[in-house]
Design a protein around this motif. Structure first.
Motif, PDB file in Angstrom:
ATOM      1  N   ASP A   1       0.933  -1.215  -0.191  1.00  0.00           N
ATOM      2  CA  ASP A   1       0.126   0.000  -0.007  1.00  0.00           C
ATOM      3  C   ASP A   1       0.875   1.349   0.090  1.00  0.00           C
ATOM      4  O   ASP A   1       0.584   2.276  -0.794  1.00  0.00           O
ATOM      5  CB  ASP A   1      -0.940   0.101   1.198  1.00  0.00           C
ATOM      6  CG  ASP A   1      -2.127  -1.012   0.952  1.00  0.00           C
ATOM      7  OD1 ASP A   1      -2.264  -1.564   0.072  1.00  0.00           O
ATOM      8  OD2 ASP A   1      -2.860  -1.365   2.203  1.00  0.00           O
TER       9      ASP A   1
ATOM     10  N   HIS B   1       3.870   1.644  -1.026  1.00  0.00           N
ATOM     11  CA  HIS B   1       4.634   1.815  -2.322  1.00  0.00           C
ATOM     12  C   HIS B   1       3.590   2.093  -3.505  1.00  0.00           C
ATOM     13  O   HIS B   1       3.932   2.846  -4.249  1.00  0.00           O
ATOM     14  CB  HIS B   1       5.412   0.558  -2.559  1.00  0.00           C
ATOM     15  CG  HIS B   1       6.752   0.654  -1.767  1.00  0.00           C
ATOM     16  ND1 HIS B   1       6.790   0.006  -0.601  1.00  0.00           N
ATOM     17  CD2 HIS B   1       7.953   0.954  -2.342  1.00  0.00           C
ATOM     18  CE1 HIS B   1       8.100   0.241   0.063  1.00  0.00           C
ATOM     19  NE2 HIS B   1       8.561   0.622  -1.113  1.00  0.00           N
ATOM     20  N   THR B   2       2.478   1.794  -3.411  1.00  0.00           N
ATOM     21  CA  THR B   2       1.360   1.964  -4.364  1.00  0.00           C
ATOM     22  C   THR B   2       1.173   3.370  -4.098  1.00  0.00           C
ATOM     23  O   THR B   2       0.819   4.235  -5.336  1.00  0.00           O
ATOM     24  CB  THR B   2       0.193   1.210  -4.170  1.00  0.00           C
ATOM     25  OG1 THR B   2       0.563  -0.344  -4.314  1.00  0.00           O
ATOM     26  CG2 THR B   2      -0.944   1.373  -5.143  1.00  0.00           C
TER      27      THR B   2
END
Length: 52
Positions: A40, A42-43
């Motif tokens: 999450d 890194h997204t």
């Protein structure tokens, strides 16, 4: 829908490979206690790179 050209397939595979390599490098640099939170974060960080 039209067929995806070979050159576009190659570009997509290259991009996917770069993303996986970057995720592996990031995972190796830090301890991960929660896989979902790691992905999450890194997204969310990558969303700012998408031109709108």
């Amino acid at each position: 829908m039209q067929a995806i050209s070979t050159s576009e397939q190659i570009k997509a595979r290259s991009l996917a490979r770069l993303i996986v390599e970057a995720l592996i490098d990031a995972a190796n640099r830090q301890a991960i206690s929660d896989r979902s939170a790691f992905l999450d974060n890194h997204t969310l960080a990558g969303l700012s790179l998408i031109p709108l």
